[in-house]
Scaffold this active site. Structure first.
Site, mmCIF file in Angstrom:
data_model
loop_
_atom_site.group_PDB
_atom_site.id
_atom_site.type_symbol
_atom_site.label_atom_id
_atom_site.label_comp_id
_atom_site.label_asym_id
_atom_site.label_seq_id
_atom_site.Cartn_x
_atom_site.Cartn_y
_atom_site.Cartn_z
ATOM 1 N N GLU A 142 0.883 -1.304 0.090
ATOM 2 C CA GLU A 142 -0.145 -0.025 -0.013
ATOM 3 C C GLU A 142 0.882 1.249 0.004
ATOM 4 O O GLU A 142 0.753 2.124 0.887
ATOM 5 C CB GLU A 142 -0.827 -0.084 1.247
ATOM 6 C CG GLU A 142 -2.165 -1.191 1.119
ATOM 7 C CD GLU A 142 -3.120 -1.047 2.070
ATOM 8 O OE1 GLU A 142 -2.940 -0.054 3.037
ATOM 9 O OE2 GLU A 142 -4.395 -1.581 1.773
ATOM 10 N N GLU A 298 -6.554 -7.813 -0.750
ATOM 11 C CA GLU A 298 -6.771 -7.892 0.468
ATOM 12 C C GLU A 298 -8.406 -7.260 0.888
ATOM 13 O O GLU A 298 -8.842 -6.674 0.061
ATOM 14 C CB GLU A 298 -6.008 -6.812 1.511
ATOM 15 C CG GLU A 298 -4.665 -7.084 1.727
ATOM 16 C CD GLU A 298 -4.060 -5.974 2.603
ATOM 17 O OE1 GLU A 298 -4.677 -5.517 3.392
ATOM 18 O OE2 GLU A 298 -2.800 -5.750 2.431
HETATM 19 C C1 GLA Z 1 -4.215 -2.552 4.943
HETATM 20 C C2 GLA Z 1 -2.824 -3.046 4.934
HETATM 21 C C3 GLA Z 1 -2.438 -4.344 5.932
HETATM 22 C C4 GLA Z 1 -3.736 -4.289 7.148
HETATM 23 C C5 GLA Z 1 -4.990 -3.763 6.495
HETATM 24 C C6 GLA Z 1 -5.927 -3.915 7.797
HETATM 25 O O1 GLA Z 1 -4.887 -2.935 3.855
HETATM 26 O O2 GLA Z 1 -2.160 -3.542 3.818
HETATM 27 O O3 GLA Z 1 -1.351 -4.610 6.242
HETATM 28 O O4 GLA Z 1 -3.126 -3.224 7.935
HETATM 29 O O5 GLA Z 1 -4.812 -2.625 6.059
HETATM 30 O O6 GLA Z 1 -7.309 -3.555 7.350
#
Ligand code: GLA
Length: 661
Positions: A142, A298
């Site tokens: 991210e 995710e």
């Molecule tokens: C983001 C991050 C993860 C985690 C999630 C929690 O997507 O990439 O590492 O912190 O949020 O929702």
């Protein structure tokens, strides 16, 4: 069909790993994103590596038939690095330097950070390039999520180099930034700074360039790693996970450097429009990959931990939203994370394997059921979603639109995108996202929500699309500035005035508690808020007028036949029924229809495979619904035949029908 999640085995004693693999097999997991935050375990001190544990996990997963999306582990530098080199820590616009102790604490321009990541990634790539479990590389995590930009001296020097590259001379920079305003004329490069905290607004062209620069600097960090990976393991796909409509990064540019686009989607179950929003994100991801399948990297199996109140997903909602991602072009569904952490900031975030007894957990049961179902969805993989409608989204315009000191600072890009997407979603019409300068010739209709900044090429592309027979709908405050954020003179909206057959004489933004009535010729009325304007037609037909007040009887919505096409202009933010009415009539004129007619609350999307097609039916309601099916087929989820007639979908139910089988 990829299925799995972030796997952080370094948070657990090794004896847990065997159980992990056994449960993964039970849940149908075939891919895990491994070691995203493992840097301090992999390199506990400068150039001292400990790969033993990762070797064991890789081998164990491979033996268990589970492939690995191996992370480069660079999203959270170890404390020793920033302790030794505090200058690599990021600085905010007000001069505050952030500390280590969370994650993503690095200045994107830092040579220390880039050097350290390059060395770690070289070690990883050399060691695992040939490992049989390796299926994909997951670079960073991210990018920009917590630190999208840095304002330190190192960043300032990098910004100056970026500007020199862009403009060549300080004279050209002065021209581009309009520095004769407020005595900002620079006499040498050394005087130029990032838009740090200033007494009032920093120069808007400077801010816009700094956003371009900051997106590019993070992309350069990604590129450092990607070039190492592609050198050592050519052919292994490389990705980094996006965050839906994430403003700081120009994902059009980023996606060009990815083999597979991947995205993180965290719907809020308390949001009644969550389904619409994730459909929109799915369409964006498919479009960023120019139609290629993407991966939902995710999502949360149930609750997250980072909202004030973390509402749980209703039973079936996670499964529904997973199928929805696939309907919109994903060939994989993954989670954050596999096993719920025991310690740390995310211990209350749900996971596929919860803290408590596993077998009785509804979250586990739903993830296991989904994994088992997805094993039957391989026929979907590689298929495409065809769209006849395109929605214009340009990051540079988004950045410029939301800079301060405007007629109204309430005009926001994502809100305006949703204005258009809502009726598109409700009508079950599939839309791609495009940049204005993309090839638009394959679309029947192009929607242009508030394209405030437009290049000459972008404007010409939209105008040619209409001239060649396309239908276009554009909203207010479009075509206002050029890429330097300088007003395009000659009457608003200069580049589109002849295409639209009108001139905007003046903008009249509305305060929060104000709204206007908009009247259509058939006697129906709608509501406009946020914005209004004085429009003078120069050839356009008036489709609706404002009623009452100083704009009484003046045009609110217009249509102009231009070349072989037509262009509609919307001069206010219409309420949803009115916006829906405008778009439905455009859909009829442009002969744009949903895949099949379904009851409201049911989403339908078709993915096409050679000689066949796969129909996704998604019930966003918490009650059962009957959907009329015209073409028989097989529901891939359960293997049952589906006959023409009514098909019952349970609450949050889904069907994936291979038509004609
Ligand atoms: C983001 C991050 C993860 C985690 C999630 C929690 O997507 O990439 O590492 O912190 O949020 O929702």
């Amino acid at each position: 069909m990829l299925y799995g999640g972030d796997y952080n085995p370094d948070q657990w004693p090794e004896r847990v790993w065997d159980e992990d693999v056994r449960l993964m097999q039970e849940a149908g997991v075939n891919l895990v994103s491994l070691g995203i935050f493992s840097w301090s375990r992999l390199e506990p001190a400068a150039a001292e590596y400990d790969f033993g544990w990762l070797d064991r996990v890789m081998d164990l997963l491979h033996a268990g038939g589970i492939a690995v999306d191996l992370a480069t582990a660079t999203a959270s530098p170890p404390p020793w690095l920033s302790h030794k080199h505090p200058e690599m820590l990021p600085v905010l616009a007000d001069g505050v330097r952030l500390s280590h102790g969370a994650r993503q604490h690095y200045c994107p321009s830092s040579p220390v950070y880039r050097f350290a990541t390059q060395h770690l990634v070289e070690q990883m790539a050399k060691r695992y390039a040939k490992h049989p479990a390796l299926a994909m590389w997951h670079v960073g995590n991210e990018y920009g999520c917590h630190v999208p930009a840095c304002y330190c001296d190192v960043s300032a020097a990098a910004f100056r180099s970026w500007l020199e590259e862009r403009y060549g001379s300080i004279e050209d920079l002065n021209r581009a930034w309009g520095t004769d305003f407020w005595s900002q004329r620079y006499s040498g490069w050394e005087e130029v700074l990032p838009p740090r905290k200033t007494p009032t607004w920093p120069n808007p062209s400077q801010q816009l360039d700094f956003m371009r620069f900051s997106s590019d600097e993070l992309l350069a960090c990604y590129e450092v790693e990607r070039s190492v990976l592609t050198e050592h393991s050519p052919g292994v796909p490389v990705t980094t996970n996006f965050m839906r409509f994430f403003k700081p990064l120009d994902y059009w540019k980023w996606a060009e450097r990815e083999d597979v686009v991947s995205d993180d989607v965290y719907q809020d179950p308390a949001d009644p429009e969550a389904g619409m929003r994730s459909a929109m994100a799915g369409d964006l991801m498919r479009s960023l990959g120019r139609g290629r399948p993407w991966v939902l990297m995710e999502q949360s199996p149930n609750r997250v931990n980072w909202r004030d109140v973390n509402v749980a997903k209703a039973p079936g909602q996670m499964r529904l939203w997973s199928y929805q991602a696939i309907a919109h072009g994903a060939d994989g569904v993954m989670f954050f994370q596999w096993r719920q952490s025991r310690a740390g900031a995310e211990k209350f975030h749900s996971a596929m394997v919860p803290h408590g007894p596993v077998a009785s957990s509804p979250t586990w049961r739903e993830t296991r059921q989904l994994g088992q179902e997805l094993r039957r969805l391989d026929p979907v993989c590689g298929s495409r979603v065809e769209a006849e409608v395109a929605i214009v989204l340009d990051w540079e315009s988004w950045w410029a639109l939301e800079l301060p000191s405007k007629p109204s600072t309430r005009v926001e890009q994502v809100d305006q995108l949703e204005q258009y997407y809502r009726p598109v979603f409700a009508a079950n019409v599939v839309a791609d996202f495009v940049r204005p300068d993309h090839d638009l010739s394959g679309y029947k209709l192009v929607l242009v929500p508030n394209l405030y900044l437009v290049s000459d090429a972008g404007a010409a592309s939209l105008v040619s699309f209409v001239r060649a027979g396309g239908a276009l709908v554009m909203s207010f405050f479009s075509g206002v500035v050029d890429p330097f954020d300088h007003i395009r003179l000659g009457g608003y909206p200069a580049p589109f005035a002849s295409m639209l057959g009108l001139r905007v004489v003046d903008w009249l933004p509305l305060s929060d508690d104000d709204h206007l009535t908009v009247s259509f010729p058939d006697g129906t009325q709608g509501r406009g808020d946020l914005w209004s304007e004085l429009i003078e037609t120069t050839g356009a037909d008036v489709l609706a007028t404002f009623s009452g007040g100083r704009l009484d009887k003046h045009p609110a919505v217009t249509r102009h036949k231009f070349g072989s096409g037509s262009a509609i202009y919307v001069g206010t933010r219409l309420d949803q029924p009115a916006m829906g009415r405008v778009l439905s009539s455009v859909f009829i004129d442009a002969e744009i229809e949903p895949a099949i007619d379904v009851p409201s609350g049911v989403e339908v999307v078709r993915r096409s495979v050679p000689r066949s097609s796969i129909l996704f039916l998604l019930n966003h309601r918490d009650g059962a619904v009957d959907v009329p099916i015209a073409k028989a087929g097989t529901n891939l989820i359960d293997g049952h035949e589906v006959h023409a007639g009514l098909l019952r979908l349970g609450p949050y139910g889904a069907a994936v029908i291979r038509e004609g089988w």
